[in-house]
Design a protein around this motif. Structure first.
Motif, mmCIF file in Angstrom:
data_model
loop_
_atom_site.group_PDB
_atom_site.id
_atom_site.type_symbol
_atom_site.label_atom_id
_atom_site.label_comp_id
_atom_site.label_asym_id
_atom_site.label_seq_id
_atom_site.Cartn_x
_atom_site.Cartn_y
_atom_site.Cartn_z
ATOM 1 N N ILE A 28 -39.077 18.255 -39.536
ATOM 2 C CA ILE A 28 -39.244 19.151 -38.403
ATOM 3 C C ILE A 28 -40.472 18.814 -37.573
ATOM 4 O O ILE A 28 -41.573 18.715 -38.104
ATOM 5 N N SER A 52 -43.500 25.287 -28.134
ATOM 6 C CA SER A 52 -44.521 25.227 -29.176
ATOM 7 C C SER A 52 -45.824 25.876 -28.714
ATOM 8 O O SER A 52 -46.656 26.237 -29.538
ATOM 9 N N ARG A 70 -41.231 33.312 -32.427
ATOM 10 C CA ARG A 70 -41.097 32.301 -33.463
ATOM 11 C C ARG A 70 -42.184 32.483 -34.507
ATOM 12 O O ARG A 70 -43.292 32.922 -34.198
ATOM 13 N N ASN A 72 -43.918 30.018 -36.922
ATOM 14 C CA ASN A 72 -44.040 28.591 -37.220
ATOM 15 C C ASN A 72 -44.177 28.329 -38.720
ATOM 16 O O ASN A 72 -43.725 27.286 -39.209
ATOM 17 N N ASN A 75 -40.743 28.286 -39.819
ATOM 18 C CA ASN A 75 -39.822 27.481 -38.990
ATOM 19 C C ASN A 75 -38.611 28.311 -38.566
ATOM 20 O O ASN A 75 -37.461 27.863 -38.666
ATOM 21 N N THR A 76 -38.890 29.510 -38.108
ATOM 22 C CA THR A 76 -37.830 30.449 -37.760
ATOM 23 C C THR A 76 -38.068 31.017 -36.370
ATOM 24 O O THR A 76 -39.220 31.312 -36.005
ATOM 25 N N ASN A 98 -36.099 18.488 -31.303
ATOM 26 C CA ASN A 98 -36.914 17.907 -32.362
ATOM 27 C C ASN A 98 -37.007 16.408 -32.129
ATOM 28 O O ASN A 98 -35.991 15.715 -32.147
#
Length: 114
Positions: A28, A52, A70, A72, A75-76, A98
């Motif tokens: 990821i 991000s 999100r 981090n 990762n959801t 990605n």
């Protein structure tokens, strides 16, 4: 490779709420992650995304009703959907960018009854 696993869809009455989740697994380095939706007989359209840098963007029809966020560490990505209307009925697809490649989840059905 990235695998996206969605959850949280279902049937709700108009005016109700649902929260969609999308967890990412694999190698990821996700920049942008978000949601599209596809209603029967229609094209797949962007609903919302978050970068991000936590910059968010929404399609006009969901502004003020949907919130994307999100986590981090997990990762959801989440899509909180409030004040749902029948026009929100669709299959919702999570996507992630990605390393420059777009990945898709399997889709989750959201049905809003009037």
């Amino acid at each position: 490779q990235v695998q996206l696993v969605e959850s949280g869809g279902g049937l709700v009455q108009a005016g109700g709420s649902l929260r969609l989740s999308c967890a990412a697994f694999g190698s990821i380095n996700i920049n942008t992650i978000g949601w599209y939706r596809q209603a029967p007989g229609k094209q797949r359209d962007l609903v919302a995304f978050i970068t991000s840098a936590d910059v968010t963007n929404y399609v006009d029809s969901v502004k003020g009703r949907f919130t994307i966020s999100r986590d981090n560490a997990k990762n959801t990505v989440y899509l909180q959907m409030n004040s749902l209307i029948p026009e929100d009925t669709a299959v919702y697809y999570c996507y992630a960018m990605n390393w420059g490649t777009r990945y898709w989840g399997q889709g989750t059905q959201v049905t809003v009854s009037s």
